[in-house]
Design a protein around this motif. Structure first.
Motif, PDB file in Angstrom:
ATOM      1  N   ALA A   1      13.198 -37.940  33.537  1.00  0.00           N
ATOM      2  CA  ALA A   1      14.495 -37.733  34.176  1.00  0.00           C
ATOM      3  C   ALA A   1      14.301 -37.600  35.672  1.00  0.00           C
ATOM      4  O   ALA A   1      13.327 -37.005  36.146  1.00  0.00           O
ATOM      5  N   LEU A   2      15.231 -38.161  36.400  1.00  0.00           N
ATOM      6  CA  LEU A   2      15.192 -38.188  37.853  1.00  0.00           C
ATOM      7  C   LEU A   2      16.399 -37.434  38.391  1.00  0.00           C
ATOM      8  O   LEU A   2      17.529 -37.697  37.984  1.00  0.00           O
ATOM      9  N   CYS A   3      16.145 -36.470  39.287  1.00  0.00           N
ATOM     10  CA  CYS A   3      17.232 -35.694  39.876  1.00  0.00           C
ATOM     11  C   CYS A   3      16.937 -35.565  41.369  1.00  0.00           C
ATOM     12  O   CYS A   3      16.150 -34.712  41.799  1.00  0.00           O
TER      13      CYS A   3
ATOM     14  N   SER B   1      26.825 -37.787  36.331  1.00  0.00           N
ATOM     15  CA  SER B   1      27.727 -37.663  37.484  1.00  0.00           C
ATOM     16  C   SER B   1      27.305 -36.439  38.296  1.00  0.00           C
ATOM     17  O   SER B   1      26.378 -35.706  37.923  1.00  0.00           O
ATOM     18  N   ASN B   2      27.957 -36.207  39.430  1.00  0.00           N
ATOM     19  CA  ASN B   2      27.465 -35.215  40.389  1.00  0.00           C
ATOM     20  C   ASN B   2      27.397 -33.813  39.787  1.00  0.00           C
ATOM     21  O   ASN B   2      28.376 -33.291  39.250  1.00  0.00           O
ATOM     22  N   LEU B   3      26.221 -33.183  39.904  1.00  0.00           N
ATOM     23  CA  LEU B   3      25.997 -31.872  39.293  1.00  0.00           C
ATOM     24  C   LEU B   3      26.715 -30.743  40.015  1.00  0.00           C
ATOM     25  O   LEU B   3      26.911 -29.668  39.434  1.00  0.00           O
ATOM     26  N   VAL B   4      27.102 -30.966  41.261  1.00  0.00           N
ATOM     27  CA  VAL B   4      27.802 -29.915  42.004  1.00  0.00           C
ATOM     28  C   VAL B   4      29.101 -29.556  41.283  1.00  0.00           C
ATOM     29  O   VAL B   4      29.513 -28.393  41.256  1.00  0.00           O
ATOM     30  N   SER B   5      29.728 -30.546  40.669  1.00  0.00           N
ATOM     31  CA  SER B   5      30.959 -30.279  39.922  1.00  0.00           C
ATOM     32  C   SER B   5      30.691 -29.441  38.676  1.00  0.00           C
ATOM     33  O   SER B   5      31.621 -28.897  38.079  1.00  0.00           O
ATOM     34  N   LYS B   6      29.428 -29.318  38.300  1.00  0.00           N
ATOM     35  CA  LYS B   6      29.049 -28.522  37.133  1.00  0.00           C
ATOM     36  C   LYS B   6      28.439 -27.186  37.553  1.00  0.00           C
ATOM     37  O   LYS B   6      27.844 -26.476  36.730  1.00  0.00           O
ATOM     38  N   GLY B   7      28.531 -26.855  38.832  1.00  0.00           N
ATOM     39  CA  GLY B   7      28.082 -25.559  39.316  1.00  0.00           C
ATOM     40  C   GLY B   7      26.615 -25.467  39.664  1.00  0.00           C
ATOM     41  O   GLY B   7      26.067 -24.365  39.765  1.00  0.00           O
ATOM     42  N   THR B   8      25.943 -26.613  39.879  1.00  0.00           N
ATOM     43  CA  THR B   8      24.535 -26.580  40.254  1.00  0.00           C
ATOM     44  C   THR B   8      24.218 -27.823  41.075  1.00  0.00           C
ATOM     45  O   THR B   8      25.113 -28.526  41.524  1.00  0.00           O
ATOM     46  N   SER B   9      22.941 -28.106  41.289  1.00  0.00           N
ATOM     47  CA  SER B   9      22.536 -29.291  42.041  1.00  0.00           C
ATOM     48  C   SER B   9      21.091 -29.612  41.697  1.00  0.00           C
ATOM     49  O   SER B   9      20.379 -28.821  41.068  1.00  0.00           O
ATOM     50  N   CYS B  10      20.624 -30.794  42.141  1.00  0.00           N
ATOM     51  CA  CYS B  10      19.246 -31.199  41.859  1.00  0.00           C
ATOM     52  C   CYS B  10      18.234 -30.338  42.607  1.00  0.00           C
ATOM     53  O   CYS B  10      17.059 -30.298  42.229  1.00  0.00           O
ATOM     54  N   GLY B  11      18.655 -29.647  43.659  1.00  0.00           N
ATOM     55  CA  GLY B  11      17.759 -28.782  44.408  1.00  0.00           C
ATOM     56  C   GLY B  11      17.647 -27.387  43.833  1.00  0.00           C
ATOM     57  O   GLY B  11      17.020 -26.510  44.453  1.00  0.00           O
ATOM     58  N   ASN B  12      18.224 -27.157  42.663  1.00  0.00           N
ATOM     59  CA  ASN B  12      18.287 -25.807  42.088  1.00  0.00           C
ATOM     60  C   ASN B  12      17.312 -25.565  40.944  1.00  0.00           C
ATOM     61  O   ASN B  12      17.488 -24.619  40.172  1.00  0.00           O
ATOM     62  N   PHE B  13      16.288 -26.419  40.803  1.00  0.00           N
ATOM     63  CA  PHE B  13      15.301 -26.138  39.760  1.00  0.00           C
ATOM     64  C   PHE B  13      14.337 -25.074  40.261  1.00  0.00           C
ATOM     65  O   PHE B  13      13.954 -25.062  41.430  1.00  0.00           O
TER      66      PHE B  13
END
Length: 451
Positions: free
Chosen positions: A209-211, A425-437
């Motif tokens: 998986a790529l984020c 689709s964009n993770l910000v709309s789900k309350g997170t982001s790819c930089g949040n691991f």
């Protein structure tokens, strides 16, 4: 970066025995606990808009920077300058690995000093810079590679592959790559690309998986192995994926390839495009792969999505019309973009500027890929934003190439066993982001200060 006192260690025994027909010793050490996935941070290089990783390799271990190429078939490393490792091994001509890597040539004799990149009786291929489209010949080799394990929630102890196969490239291939890079990490559909090698080495599923993160300081991640993929504050983003079938292009789109070689890149089928919920009229025959042309490719080396001219024109017309309906003023274009607008009176939301939403509909998918302002609009300065899609011309081989900017903060899972791609689709709309691991254990991201 120092390793922790304990680590996973697993020899690449299966492939190693195939490569060398059992002529060299091969052993494996038992893992301290089951390993089901690996994680690799990936940061955006601001100067080039490329996505880079720091790989620990060689013996003794060294960290080097590599540009990520989703569609390349192998890792290539500049071996012609200061490559020193006690565990380096060339792959001999005739080994089955040569065909798997597309290394169908043979370096019978090295006419300079032998060493990494120049060995007798070594199979050779064509490493290339897919950004400058420059290729050269190079020897197939293997060496030690270390990545971090993960339970899908945070990074864990190091895991070692003692025989990771790669191609030796040359220094002349480095111009055009992010500063300090020593090559490119290929994630394509071959037996020697990183996803396949790592799955074979550790026995987990052939999925990755790529984020990608838009930030140079808050890196995104590449997961090798199956979900969960949990971003802080505890959001398992793998639960919100829609899936579409991965397609094969029967003809390679690489800069250098052998006659009859099929593409190792990732193709999918877009069935339609919509702007503000209204279908954009396009020539749907262009959306199919026909005689090696057409179709939709996913790319990490193109900074922005590139569309065949007629598709671009239709999308631009639709977007400009919908923007005008929102009283968004069009202004002079800023290259390389064709449609730019004033940001005056345009609201900012957590998913970017409040502009008409673009949707990509994929074959068989249960949901559309929604592209909001954060992924559709590029800040051009001086109160100007531009539609982040470019006109690829009428001769573009692929009708649509989805580029890095549109991939950012979207999770893409590539299931190589089932030949399908999941998208979020964009993770910000789900309350997170790819930089949040959650990256633990002092995991180092390569910067100019430690190249």
């Amino acid at each position: 970066m120092a390793l922790l006192p304990w680590s996973f260690s697993l020899n690449f025994c299966f492939l190693f025995l195939i490569f060398f027909h059992g002529s060299l010793p091969c052993s494996s050490a038992a893992a301290a606990s089951p390993l089901t996935a690996l994680v690799l941070p990936v940061a955006k290089d601001a100067a080039t808009k490329q996505y880079v990783v720091s790989l620990q390799h060689k013996t003794p271990l060294r960290s080097d920077k590599f540009v990520v190429d989703l569609g390349s078939g192998f890792l290539w490393v500049d071996c012609s300058k200061d490559y020193q490792s006690s565990t380096f091994r060339p792959v001999p001509c005739g080994a089955p690995t040569c065909a798997a890597a597309g290394a169908l040539g043979c370096t019978g004799a090295c006419y300079s000093q032998t060493g990494p990149g120049c060995n007798n009786n070594t199979c050779s291929g064509s490493p290339g810079n897919t950004i400058t489209h420059l290729s050269t010949s190079g020897d197939l080799s293997d060496d030690t590679l270390v990545l971090r394990s993960t339970d899908g929630r945070s990074s864990g102890p190091p895991a070692t592959v003692t025989h990771f196969v790669f191609m030796c490239g040359a220094t002349l291939l480095l111009p055009g790559l992010a500063a300090g890079s020593r090559g490119m990490l290929g994630l394509g559909r071959t037996a020697v690309a990183a996803p396949h090698q790592l799955a074979s080495a550790f026995g987990f599923k052939r999925k990755f998986a790529l984020c990608l993160s838009p930030s140079a300081t808050s890196p995104g991640v590449i997961f090798f192995g199956d979900r969960p993929y949990v971003m802080q504050p505890g959001v398992d983003v793998s639960q919100s994926l829609a899936y579409t079938k991965l397609l094969f292009n029967p003809v390679s789109t690489a800069g250098a390839y052998f006659l009859g070689e099929r593409s190792v890149e990732y193709f999918v089928k877009v069935t339609s495009i919509a702007v503000s919920g209204k279908t954009v009229p396009v020539n749907t025959t262009l959306l199919d792969i026909h005689k090696s042309k057409g179709g939709t490719k996913i790319s990490t080396v193109l900074p922005y999505t590139r569309l065949e001219s007629s598709i671009y024109s239709a999308v631009e017309v639709a977007f400009v019309r919908e923007a005008a309906a929102r009283n968004i003023k069009r202004v002079a274009a800023v290259k390389p973009f064709g449609a730019c607008f004033s940001t005056a009176n345009v609201a900012s939301t957590r998913t970017g500027w409040a502009v008409p939403e673009i949707e990509l509909f994929f074959e068989g998918a249960s949901a559309a890929w929604k592209i909001a302002g954060a992924n559709s609009m590029v800040a051009a300065g001086n109160g100007v934003m531009c539609l982040g899609f470019v006109d690829g011309g009428v001769e573009q081989r692929e009708s649509i190439v989805i580029g890095g900017y549109q991939l950012e903060n979207n999770l893409l899972q590539f299931d190589l066993e089932s030949s399908k791609m999941g998208f979020s689709s964009n993770l910000v709309s789900k309350g997170t982001s790819c930089g949040n691991f959650k990256l633990r254990y002092g995991y180092e991201i390569m910067t100019e200060n430690n190249v």
